[in-house]
Design a protein around this motif. Sequence first.
Motif, PDB file in Angstrom:
ATOM      1  N   GLU A  16      55.738  47.566  65.675  1.00  0.00           N
ATOM      2  CA  GLU A  16      56.565  46.361  65.630  1.00  0.00           C
ATOM      3  C   GLU A  16      56.128  45.421  64.504  1.00  0.00           C
ATOM      4  O   GLU A  16      56.962  44.754  63.890  1.00  0.00           O
ATOM      5  CB  GLU A  16      56.506  45.646  66.979  1.00  0.00           C
ATOM      6  CG  GLU A  16      57.582  44.597  67.122  1.00  0.00           C
ATOM      7  CD  GLU A  16      57.667  44.065  68.540  1.00  0.00           C
ATOM      8  OE1 GLU A  16      58.023  42.883  68.670  1.00  0.00           O
ATOM      9  OE2 GLU A  16      57.391  44.811  69.503  1.00  0.00           O
ATOM     10  N   LEU A  17      54.830  45.389  64.209  1.00  0.00           N
ATOM     11  CA  LEU A  17      54.329  44.575  63.101  1.00  0.00           C
ATOM     12  C   LEU A  17      54.931  45.050  61.777  1.00  0.00           C
ATOM     13  O   LEU A  17      55.361  44.241  60.949  1.00  0.00           O
ATOM     14  CB  LEU A  17      52.797  44.638  63.042  1.00  0.00           C
ATOM     15  CG  LEU A  17      52.110  43.915  61.888  1.00  0.00           C
ATOM     16  CD1 LEU A  17      52.367  42.417  61.941  1.00  0.00           C
ATOM     17  CD2 LEU A  17      50.616  44.193  61.920  1.00  0.00           C
ATOM     18  N   LEU A  18      54.992  46.363  61.579  1.00  0.00           N
ATOM     19  CA  LEU A  18      55.582  46.902  60.347  1.00  0.00           C
ATOM     20  C   LEU A  18      57.085  46.628  60.311  1.00  0.00           C
ATOM     21  O   LEU A  18      57.623  46.232  59.277  1.00  0.00           O
ATOM     22  CB  LEU A  18      55.300  48.405  60.227  1.00  0.00           C
ATOM     23  CG  LEU A  18      55.698  49.074  58.923  1.00  0.00           C
ATOM     24  CD1 LEU A  18      55.045  48.404  57.714  1.00  0.00           C
ATOM     25  CD2 LEU A  18      55.341  50.556  58.952  1.00  0.00           C
ATOM     26  N   VAL A  19      57.764  46.799  61.451  1.00  0.00           N
ATOM     27  CA  VAL A  19      59.203  46.517  61.530  1.00  0.00           C
ATOM     28  C   VAL A  19      59.467  45.064  61.135  1.00  0.00           C
ATOM     29  O   VAL A  19      60.319  44.772  60.290  1.00  0.00           O
ATOM     30  CB  VAL A  19      59.760  46.796  62.951  1.00  0.00           C
ATOM     31  CG1 VAL A  19      61.168  46.242  63.112  1.00  0.00           C
ATOM     32  CG2 VAL A  19      59.734  48.290  63.255  1.00  0.00           C
ATOM     33  N   ASP A  20      58.728  44.133  61.751  1.00  0.00           N
ATOM     34  CA  ASP A  20      58.934  42.709  61.487  1.00  0.00           C
ATOM     35  C   ASP A  20      58.517  42.327  60.069  1.00  0.00           C
ATOM     36  O   ASP A  20      59.178  41.522  59.413  1.00  0.00           O
ATOM     37  CB  ASP A  20      58.155  41.859  62.491  1.00  0.00           C
ATOM     38  CG  ASP A  20      58.700  41.967  63.910  1.00  0.00           C
ATOM     39  OD1 ASP A  20      59.836  42.462  64.090  1.00  0.00           O
ATOM     40  OD2 ASP A  20      57.985  41.564  64.848  1.00  0.00           O
ATOM     41  N   GLY A  21      57.406  42.916  59.580  1.00  0.00           N
ATOM     42  CA  GLY A  21      56.862  42.550  58.278  1.00  0.00           C
ATOM     43  C   GLY A  21      57.728  42.930  57.093  1.00  0.00           C
ATOM     44  O   GLY A  21      57.598  42.357  56.016  1.00  0.00           O
ATOM     45  N   VAL A  22      58.632  43.891  57.283  1.00  0.00           N
ATOM     46  CA  VAL A  22      59.552  44.257  56.204  1.00  0.00           C
ATOM     47  C   VAL A  22      60.515  43.107  55.920  1.00  0.00           C
ATOM     48  O   VAL A  22      60.919  42.887  54.782  1.00  0.00           O
ATOM     49  CB  VAL A  22      60.315  45.555  56.571  1.00  0.00           C
ATOM     50  CG1 VAL A  22      61.465  45.805  55.628  1.00  0.00           C
ATOM     51  CG2 VAL A  22      59.360  46.745  56.572  1.00  0.00           C
ATOM     52  N   ALA A  23      60.846  42.327  56.964  1.00  0.00           N
ATOM     53  CA  ALA A  23      61.854  41.277  56.825  1.00  0.00           C
ATOM     54  C   ALA A  23      61.281  39.867  56.708  1.00  0.00           C
ATOM     55  O   ALA A  23      61.907  38.996  56.109  1.00  0.00           O
ATOM     56  CB  ALA A  23      62.811  41.338  58.019  1.00  0.00           C
ATOM     57  N   ARG A  24      60.091  39.639  57.304  1.00  0.00           N
ATOM     58  CA  ARG A  24      59.521  38.289  57.296  1.00  0.00           C
ATOM     59  C   ARG A  24      58.003  38.367  57.394  1.00  0.00           C
ATOM     60  O   ARG A  24      57.479  39.339  57.929  1.00  0.00           O
ATOM     61  CB  ARG A  24      60.079  37.465  58.453  1.00  0.00           C
ATOM     62  CG  ARG A  24      59.716  38.004  59.812  1.00  0.00           C
ATOM     63  CD  ARG A  24      60.263  37.137  60.952  1.00  0.00           C
ATOM     64  NE  ARG A  24      59.992  37.761  62.236  1.00  0.00           N
ATOM     65  CZ  ARG A  24      58.816  37.752  62.847  1.00  0.00           C
ATOM     66  NH1 ARG A  24      57.784  37.141  62.291  1.00  0.00           N
ATOM     67  NH2 ARG A  24      58.647  38.343  64.014  1.00  0.00           N
ATOM     68  N   PRO A  25      57.308  37.344  56.897  1.00  0.00           N
ATOM     69  CA  PRO A  25      55.851  37.358  56.985  1.00  0.00           C
ATOM     70  C   PRO A  25      55.403  37.404  58.446  1.00  0.00           C
ATOM     71  O   PRO A  25      55.915  36.658  59.279  1.00  0.00           O
ATOM     72  CB  PRO A  25      55.432  36.035  56.339  1.00  0.00           C
ATOM     73  CG  PRO A  25      56.597  35.622  55.512  1.00  0.00           C
ATOM     74  CD  PRO A  25      57.811  36.169  56.196  1.00  0.00           C
ATOM     75  N   CYS A  26      54.466  38.286  58.757  1.00  0.00           N
ATOM     76  CA  CYS A  26      53.941  38.351  60.118  1.00  0.00           C
ATOM     77  C   CYS A  26      52.557  38.976  60.123  1.00  0.00           C
ATOM     78  O   CYS A  26      52.101  39.515  59.126  1.00  0.00           O
ATOM     79  CB  CYS A  26      54.896  39.098  61.046  1.00  0.00           C
ATOM     80  SG  CYS A  26      55.104  40.798  60.631  1.00  0.00           S
ATOM     81  N   GLY A  27      51.923  38.877  61.272  1.00  0.00           N
ATOM     82  CA  GLY A  27      50.583  39.399  61.437  1.00  0.00           C
ATOM     83  C   GLY A  27      49.569  38.298  61.311  1.00  0.00           C
ATOM     84  O   GLY A  27      49.807  37.260  60.697  1.00  0.00           O
ATOM     85  N   GLU A  28      48.452  38.524  61.969  1.00  0.00           N
ATOM     86  CA  GLU A  28      47.320  37.613  61.850  1.00  0.00           C
ATOM     87  C   GLU A  28      46.071  38.447  62.015  1.00  0.00           C
ATOM     88  O   GLU A  28      46.118  39.564  62.499  1.00  0.00           O
ATOM     89  CB  GLU A  28      47.397  36.501  62.889  1.00  0.00           C
ATOM     90  CG  GLU A  28      47.633  36.983  64.295  1.00  0.00           C
ATOM     91  CD  GLU A  28      47.886  35.828  65.252  1.00  0.00           C
ATOM     92  OE1 GLU A  28      47.042  35.637  66.133  1.00  0.00           O
ATOM     93  OE2 GLU A  28      48.903  35.147  65.103  1.00  0.00           O
ATOM     94  N   GLY A  29      44.982  37.925  61.541  1.00  0.00           N
ATOM     95  CA  GLY A  29      43.761  38.712  61.631  1.00  0.00           C
ATOM     96  C   GLY A  29      43.666  39.735  60.518  1.00  0.00           C
ATOM     97  O   GLY A  29      43.904  39.408  59.349  1.00  0.00           O
ATOM     98  N   ASP A  30      43.364  40.992  60.878  1.00  0.00           N
ATOM     99  CA  ASP A  30      43.057  42.020  59.895  1.00  0.00           C
ATOM    100  C   ASP A  30      44.262  42.591  59.157  1.00  0.00           C
ATOM    101  O   ASP A  30      44.112  43.152  58.074  1.00  0.00           O
ATOM    102  CB  ASP A  30      42.313  43.184  60.558  1.00  0.00           C
ATOM    103  CG  ASP A  30      40.951  42.767  61.079  1.00  0.00           C
ATOM    104  OD1 ASP A  30      40.434  41.717  60.647  1.00  0.00           O
ATOM    105  OD2 ASP A  30      40.402  43.492  61.916  1.00  0.00           O
ATOM    106  N   VAL A  31      45.460  42.517  59.745  1.00  0.00           N
ATOM    107  CA  VAL A  31      46.643  43.109  59.120  1.00  0.00           C
ATOM    108  C   VAL A  31      47.748  42.064  59.016  1.00  0.00           C
ATOM    109  O   VAL A  31      48.155  41.470  60.009  1.00  0.00           O
ATOM    110  CB  VAL A  31      47.161  44.319  59.935  1.00  0.00           C
ATOM    111  CG1 VAL A  31      48.388  44.926  59.260  1.00  0.00           C
ATOM    112  CG2 VAL A  31      46.076  45.370  60.117  1.00  0.00           C
TER     113      VAL A  31
END
Length: 148
Positions: free
Chosen positions: A59-74
């Motif tokens: 889900e992080l990769l899905v979301d990250g393609v469209a908008r900034p996301c993630g915290e911590g190491d990735v």
Amino acid sequence: MRESAQTVQAEVMMSFLVSEELAFRIPVELGYEPDDPYAVRLTFHLPGDAPVTWTFGRELLVDGVARPCGEGDVRIAPTDPESLGEVLIRLQVGADQAVFRSSAAPLIAFLDRTDRVVPLGQEASFADFDAHLDEALGRILAEEQSAG
């Protein structure tokens, strides 16, 4: 690119951004297995080093393609939120950070193929948490016994 009923795999060329002035292209293997339906694996093949695999939420990769996301190491973000052109993947290890740039198209194609194997939102029906928990506990106990 290989795909079976069990796994989805693809290879993508990404730019490893060493500095503002220096970047080089490397092959990155993308992997997904329905036995671990929430996770994707990216294996980076850096010249002169053993391959390095990072596992993080699909889900992080899905979301990250469209908008900034993630915290911590990735952390994953599009270079331009107005278009689906390129994506930056930032991986943090202690004080060190590695940044990779990829075209969004092959990532989206890979994610589409994972969605056909295990539709987003239906991961729980594919996950075998008891088996993963038993496996993880077995590894931890084995490490403790070998260390002690």
